[in-house]
Enzyme design. Structure first.
Site, short mmCIF file in Angstrom:
data_model
loop_
_atom_site.label_atom_id
_atom_site.label_comp_id
_atom_site.label_asym_id
_atom_site.label_seq_id
_atom_site.Cartn_x
_atom_site.Cartn_y
_atom_site.Cartn_z
N ASP A 283 -28.63 -68.70 54.77
CA ASP A 283 -29.22 -67.44 55.21
C ASP A 283 -30.74 -67.62 55.36
OD1 ASP A 283 -29.52 -64.85 56.02
OD2 ASP A 283 -29.35 -63.97 54.02
N HIS B 69 -29.95 -61.46 44.56
CA HIS B 69 -28.84 -62.41 44.49
C HIS B 69 -29.36 -63.83 44.35
CE1 HIS B 69 -29.91 -61.27 48.68
NE2 HIS B 69 -30.10 -62.57 48.79
N GLN C 36 -23.98 -65.68 48.69
CA GLN C 36 -25.10 -64.99 48.02
C GLN C 36 -24.52 -64.01 47.02
OE1 GLN C 36 -26.53 -64.15 52.05
NE2 GLN C 36 -28.62 -64.54 51.35
N ARG D 60 -42.71 -60.68 47.92
CA ARG D 60 -41.93 -59.81 48.81
C ARG D 60 -40.59 -59.54 48.14
NH1 ARG D 60 -37.72 -60.82 52.16
NH2 ARG D 60 -37.58 -59.85 54.20
N ASP E 2 -37.27 -58.92 48.16
CA ASP E 2 -36.20 -59.00 49.15
C ASP E 2 -35.04 -58.08 48.79
OD1 ASP E 2 -34.94 -60.47 51.43
OD2 ASP E 2 -33.48 -60.96 49.87
N GLU F 262 -39.28 -54.61 50.70
CA GLU F 262 -38.50 -54.84 51.92
C GLU F 262 -37.30 -53.90 51.89
OE1 GLU F 262 -35.40 -56.94 54.55
OE2 GLU F 262 -35.36 -57.14 52.39
N HIS G 111 -38.32 -61.73 61.19
CA HIS G 111 -37.31 -62.78 61.33
C HIS G 111 -35.90 -62.19 61.37
CE1 HIS G 111 -37.11 -61.81 57.13
NE2 HIS G 111 -35.97 -62.48 57.05
N ASP G 112 -35.79 -60.91 60.96
CA ASP G 112 -34.49 -60.25 60.96
C ASP G 112 -34.27 -59.49 62.26
OD1 ASP G 112 -33.44 -61.08 58.50
OD2 ASP G 112 -34.52 -59.51 57.41
N ARG H 269 -29.74 -63.85 64.47
CA ARG H 269 -31.17 -63.70 64.14
C ARG H 269 -31.95 -64.98 64.44
NH1 ARG H 269 -30.81 -61.78 58.08
NH2 ARG H 269 -29.12 -63.30 58.19
C1 GLC Z 1 -33.53 -59.73 53.52
C2 GLC Z 1 -33.97 -60.86 54.43
C3 GLC Z 1 -32.83 -61.31 55.25
C4 GLC Z 1 -31.71 -61.72 54.36
C5 GLC Z 1 -31.36 -60.65 53.35
C6 GLC Z 1 -30.53 -61.20 52.23
O1 GLC Z 1 -33.18 -58.64 54.22
O2 GLC Z 1 -35.04 -60.44 55.23
O3 GLC Z 1 -33.19 -62.33 56.12
O4 GLC Z 1 -30.57 -62.00 55.12
O5 GLC Z 1 -32.48 -60.12 52.73
O6 GLC Z 1 -31.34 -61.96 51.37
C1 GLC Z 2 -29.94 -54.74 56.20
C2 GLC Z 2 -30.65 -54.63 54.92
C3 GLC Z 2 -31.93 -55.38 54.92
C4 GLC Z 2 -31.79 -56.75 55.55
C5 GLC Z 2 -31.00 -56.75 56.78
C6 GLC Z 2 -30.71 -58.16 57.17
O1 GLC Z 2 -30.62 -54.03 57.17
O2 GLC Z 2 -30.90 -53.29 54.60
O3 GLC Z 2 -32.39 -55.49 53.63
O4 GLC Z 2 -33.04 -57.21 55.92
O5 GLC Z 2 -29.81 -56.08 56.61
O6 GLC Z 2 -30.16 -58.19 58.44
#
Ligand code: GLC
Ligand code: GLC
Length: 643
Positions: free
Chosen positions: A143, A186, A254, A284, A286, A328, A392-393, A517
């Site tokens: 991921d 996680h 995860q 950050r 996450d 985040e 990046h998402d 992504r």
């Molecule tokens: C956050 C990250 C995302 C990841 C997810 C699980 O949202 O930005 O890239 O997939 O967390 O860790």
């Molecule tokens: C969802 C989650 C976010 C994560 C994203 C990853 O939107 O809320 O935390 O960045 O999925 O694609």
């Protein structure tokens, strides 16, 4: 008062029962001062989370030991930084703070080569760098590094801990703040804790959410959102070898940590302090919305998630107060707001503004953007948004349906439209986006793409249409310009400063092909940089325009510590806001989100106290008469002319 005495007594008992690490007199005094200041609040949170357990005191004792050891392990330089930051807690609100999100490998190759890129950041004006997860992670799909196998080990492909520390040091000397990921919801299934759990160690099975009974899984699934529905339905994974279910909000590798177990809180605090002591300025947080679970709820943003974050924050206040938290939370705007507080996260991504800038670009209408930001943009003066255009998402349409309703927009249908628009299924769309996690059951979907591609430059350059190319460049400039001037830390995603397009190579990689992504995570080459310095190429213009705006911003204190007021323009395509400092300094920004000419009466300048204004962004000093005119996607930064 009662609570304070209890916590003071508890602290004394704990301190008496542990061996404190060796400290200088001065450090010892400082540690005691901080414990005195923050322990009562920490105790209160910890008690709320774990007070009903028979072994509460033992865990508390362990936690205090972890904090004292973390403090002792913090080097002199970082301790000095702590003192400085305690004096200047709002440093991140300065007009010169500008961020960039960077993958070590995709941006530079490895950590030592990244160090050589410091001049690149300095030249662009970037002084806050978020390094995407760089920890040991499973081979193949991890991921993008968000499945951490060891928080204390740098991924050997990227370098060593020594190199990371040396980079942190070099950043510090160059005035660049370093932000690292704290992936604490996680771990990967290869983390030592997970391996032990897998091998049957019950103590470690309690680090995660293990279930024997499918009924538990069904109960939770009934009320939880599916985050990666195209990977796996529901939030759980069956472990064949252990014959148990494990909670996996994201990918199956995860495993969600179980924060109802104080041993997990303590262990993760230890890891957090290790990261803080590497020399970062921010962590950050996450996926922080998911860290607390309760049956019958959506298991997102529950009250105890906030209690946990406050507790983690207090741990930092005690050991490493120079380090900030960035939230985040990519959730409903009202929930995003709940994490933004000096006691939780001083920084927060601004997913609402991100999504709605794209919404306005698609519809050419600004009513949803205006109404939503009027409601949600203002936050505590101790905190700041981290504004971004994309990351990046994926881009998810997390606006408030009630606000949408008020301006005549039906949330569900509108999201369908936006997805179609950005994935090119809508006739006349300029965007080259790719769908992410389409959920056949709910119809939900998100979108991926680079800034330039989503703004239409990729398509326009393919077709060679000069006018389309012009419009695409203007769209990019418009979004960058709002991002830089609305107030907060602007965060650029690596490569967007160079006008990079989508990268479809991921389709050839079996570990990436199912995660769209990757289309918006292009690697950066020397060639990309060269193109961006060629003024005859549209990407060169994107780069130059951005650089000019960054320069201008650095000299505008009104874009630092000041307030933003979102204005009603009564013009469907115009979006406007005014920045106001306490000393009376003001800047009015007006943006045209359509490709057609617009006008607005000069009376809008009355918020500046005068209609004699100049547009400092475009260097226009000629007086506006009745109206201010806007060409396609024009944006103006208006200031009263100083005589
Ligand atoms: C956050 C990250 C995302 C990841 C997810 C699980 O949202 O930005 O890239 O997939 O967390 O860790
Ligand atoms: C969802 C989650 C976010 C994560 C994203 C990853 O939107 O809320 O935390 O960045 O999925 O694609």
């Amino acid at each position: 008062m009662q609570g304070t005495t209890t916590s003071q007594r508890a602290l004394k008992q704990v301190i008496d029962s542990i061996t404190l690490p060796k400290l200088t007199k001065k450090d010892e005094k400082e540690l005691h001062r901080r414990l005195e200041q923050h322990f009562p609040a920490l105790f209160e949170r910890y008690y709320a989370l774990y007070g009903s357990r028979y072994d509460f005191f033992l865990h508390l004792q362990k936690l205090v030991r972890v904090l004292c050891e973390g403090f002792a392990a913090r080097n002199r330089k970082l301790k000095n930084k702590d003192s400085i930051r305690l004096e200047t807690p709002n440093w991140f609100r300065s007009e010169s703070v500008l961020g960039m999100a960077v993958y070590v490998d995709l941006f530079a190759g490895d950590l030592s080569k990244l160090k050589e890129k410091i001049p690149y950041f300095v030249q662009l004006g970037v002084n806050y760098v978020h390094l995407m997860p760089l920890y040991l992670a499973p081979e193949g799909n991890s991921d993008g590094g968000y499945a951490v196998s060891d928080y204390r080990k740098v991924d050997p492909k990227l370098g060593t801990e020594k190199q990371l520390k040396s980079l942190a040091n070099a950043f510090n000397e160059a005035g660049i703040a370093l932000v690292l990921d704290f992936v604490f919801n996680h771990t990967s299934d290869e983390h030592l804790w997970a391996q032990k759990a897998r091998s049957g160690d019950e103590q470690y099975q309690e680090f995660y959410y293990f279930f024997d009974d499918k009924r538990d899984v069904d109960d939770y699934n009934a009320t939880c959102r599916e985050i990666f529905p195209s990977v796996r339905r529901g939030s759980f994974t069956w472990l064949e070898d252990v014959e148990k279910w494990v909670w996996t909000t994201f990918n199956s590798f995860q495993w969600d940590l179980n924060y109802s177990n104080p041993a997990v809180f303590n262990a993760i605090t230890d890891e957090m302090l290790f990261l803080a002591n590497l020399g970062c300025d921010g962590l950050r947080l996450d996926a922080l919305a998911f860290i607390w679970k309760e049956k019958g709820t959506q298991c997102e943003s529950l009250p105890k998630a906030h209690t946990l974050i406050q507790a983690f924050n207090l741990c930092l206040q005690i050991t490493a107060p120079a380090v900030l938290f960035k939230s985040e939370a990519i959730v409903h705007p009202d929930e995003v707001a709940q994490y933004i507080d000096k006691e939780e996260c001083q920084l927060s991504y601004n997913p609402l503004m991100m999504a709605l800038m794209w919404e306005s670009l698609a519809t050419r209408e600004t009513k949803l953007l205006t109404a939503s930001l009027k409601k949600s943009f203002a936050i505590s003066p101790d905190c700041s948004w981290v504004n971004y255009i994309r990351c990046h998402d994926d881009i998810g349409w997390t606006f408030d349906d009630a606000v949408a309703n008020q301006v005549g927009i039906k949330g569900h249908d509108h999201r369908q439209f936006l997805n179609q628009f950005y994935t090119g299924q809508f006739a006349g769309s300029f965007a080259n986006g790719v769908p992410f996690q389409a959920n056949p059951e709910t119809g939900d979907c998100r979108v991926c793409g680079s800034l330039a591609s989503l703004c239409g430059l990729e398509a326009a350059m393919q077709s060679g249409h000069q006018q389309d190319i012009e419009l695409a460049v203007k769209r990019v400039r418009l979004l960058n310009s709002v991002n830089l001037s609305i107030g907060g830390v602007p965060l650029i995603y690596q490569g967007d400063e160079l006008g990079l397009f989508n990268d479809y190579q991921y389709l050839n990689d079996p570990h990436k092909m199912d995660d769209t992504r990757w289309v918006n995570r292009p690697a950066i080459s020397e060639k990309d940089v060269a193109i961006a310095h060629d003024q005859s190429d549209p990407r060169g213009r994107i780069h130059q325009q951005l650089t000019d705006m960054i320069r201008l911003r650095q000299f505008l204190p009104v874009l630092g510590v000041a307030e933003t007021e979102i204005l009603e323009t009564y013009r469907p395509h115009l979006f406007a806001y005014v920045r106001k400092s306490a000393n009376g300094d003001r800047l009015l920004v007006i943006a045209n989100f359509s490709e057609h000419r617009q006008t607005i009466p000069t009376s809008i300048c009355d918020v500046l106290g005068s209609r004699e204004v100049e547009d400092i962004l475009n260097g226009e000093r000629k007086p506006y008469h009745q109206n201010i005119m806007f060409d396609a996607y024009d944006i103006k930064w208006l200031k009263v002319i100083e005589h």
